[in-house]
Write an enzyme that holds these catalytic residues in place. Sequence first.
Site, PDB file in Angstrom:
ATOM      1  N   ALA A 239       4.694   4.550  -9.792  1.00 44.64           N
ATOM      2  CA  ALA A 239       4.194   3.413 -10.575  1.00 44.64           C
ATOM      3  C   ALA A 239       3.522   3.972 -11.831  1.00 44.64           C
ATOM      4  CB  ALA A 239       3.178   2.613  -9.765  1.00 44.64           C
ATOM      5  N   LYS A 240       3.226   3.126 -12.768  1.00 43.73           N
ATOM      6  CA  LYS A 240       2.451   3.537 -13.936  1.00 43.73           C
ATOM      7  C   LYS A 240       1.832   2.291 -14.546  1.00 43.73           C
ATOM      8  CE  LYS A 240       1.831   7.367 -16.386  1.00 43.73           C
ATOM      9  NZ  LYS A 240       1.996   8.712 -15.854  1.00 43.73           N
ATOM     10  N   GLY A 241       0.701   2.471 -15.180  1.00 43.54           N
ATOM     11  CA  GLY A 241       0.066   1.329 -15.824  1.00 43.54           C
ATOM     12  C   GLY A 241      -0.547   1.755 -17.127  1.00 43.54           C
TER      13      GLY A 241
END
Length: 423
Positions: free
Chosen positions: A101-103
Site C-alpha cells: 500500500a502507499k499513501g
Amino acid sequence: MRAWEATQYYFKRASKGLGMGQRLERVLQMPRREVKVQLTIELDNGELGTFTGFRVQHDNSRGPMKGGLRYHPDVDPDDVNSLASLMTWKTAIANIPYGGAKGGVNCDPNKLTYSELQRITRAFVDEIHDIIGPGLDIPAPDMGTNAQTMAWIVDQYSKYHGWTPSVVTGKPIELGGSEGREAATGRGVVYAAAAVLADAGKEIADSRFAVQGFGNVGMWTARFLASEGARVVAISDLSGAIQNKDGIDVNSLVHYVAERGSISGFGGAEPMPADELLTADCDVLIPAALGNVLTLENANDVRARFIVEGANGPTSPEADEIFIKRGITVVPDIFANAGGVIVSYFEWVQNVQQFRWRLDRVNSELHAMMLDAYNQIKKLSKVDHCDLRTAAFQLAISRVAQATALRGLENEAFCVIGAPHAG
Ligand code: GLU
C-alpha cells in the site's frame, strides 16, 4: 512515461515469461482500493487550509498491506498507485508476510509548521482509521514524514480503537519503535551494494560512490559507505551538489547539515551542478531522492558501472533499457531499498510479541534477509538470462500469484518459480 505506466511496463516485461493467465495478471496489476480524502485544517494564521490525502491499497494476498505515507507537493493518484504496487513486489521479494500500500498528502512540509503538520496528520487519521490497522494496512514513514508523524498517528488512531502502537511502524522507540529502523533503508542499500560488488569481485572499500539525495535514505547510505571505507565522491540535496575526488568527509557533512540545514557551502568539497551528479565519474551511482531521475535524456551519459536504487522508481523504462544494453548493472528499488520495510516488519513483530530486540539482532536479521533475497534474484537472473529488475519482479509476481491462487481468489493454477516439489 508516468510512474504508474512505468511500473506496469516492468510488471509486464517480467510476467511475459511466467505463463500467467490474463485474468490473474489483471488481478495482480489493479489496486484493491483507492481512497481520496479532503483534509481541512485551521492554519496557524487562522485561515483554513485544504489538502488532499490518498491511500492506495494494492494487494493483500500475502498479509496485511504495508507501505509509507508521503508528504510532498508531487503526491498525486498516479504516483501513489505506482508506489503502492512497488510495495507489493518489495514485501514479496523480502518474503515478509505483507501486501503493499502507499499513501500521501499533497502538501509541502517545508512550508508548514509543526502544529499544522500535526493537524493534517490527525485529520488524515480521522478519515482513514477504519481502513488501516495492524492486521489490515500498516503505514510507515516515507518522504516528508518521520517518527513524529507516526507518533501522532498512533495517538489519533488509539482514540478510536484503544492503544494500538502496531498500527504504524517507524515510530519513536519510546512508543514501541524498533532499534535500527531509522537507519534501516540506508543500511539495506549498502548491503545490496556490497552483494552486487562482491559478485563482480569488488568491495565497497575500493569503490567510488555518488549519492543523489541527503534525506533519511541518502544520508544513512553515505554514512555507512564511509564507515566501510568507501570514497563518496559526490553528494546532492535540494540545495545543489558537491564533489571531492578524494572522498567527502561524510560525518563532518552530517554535522554541517544538522547546523545549516543543507549541504550548500560545505567546506570539504567543491560545488558542482546538481544535474551532473547522476553522470559523475564514479563506480556506483545511488539515486536516493525522487522518482524518474534517470531518463532517456541522461542514461547514455551515466558513467557508473553499477546503479543501486535507494529511491523508489528512479529509473524510467527507457533509461533501464539503455542501461541493459550498456551493460550497467541496475540493482532495482524493490530489492535495494527493502531494508526499511524489513525492519518495519521486525518492529511490528516486536509490538505483537511485546518483546524488544537488541540492535545487533535487528541488523543481523536484516543482513540475512537482504542476502537471501539477493541470492534468489541473482539465481533467477542467471537461469533466465535476464537483468536483476526483471528477475526481481518475476520472483515477486510468482509469490503473490501463488498466494492469490491458493486463497481461491483466482481459479487459475499457477506454477511457481522455485517452489519445492511435493514428496
Ligand atoms: N517508505 C518505505 C518504503 O518505501 C518503508 C515502508 C514501510 O516500512 O512500510 O519502502
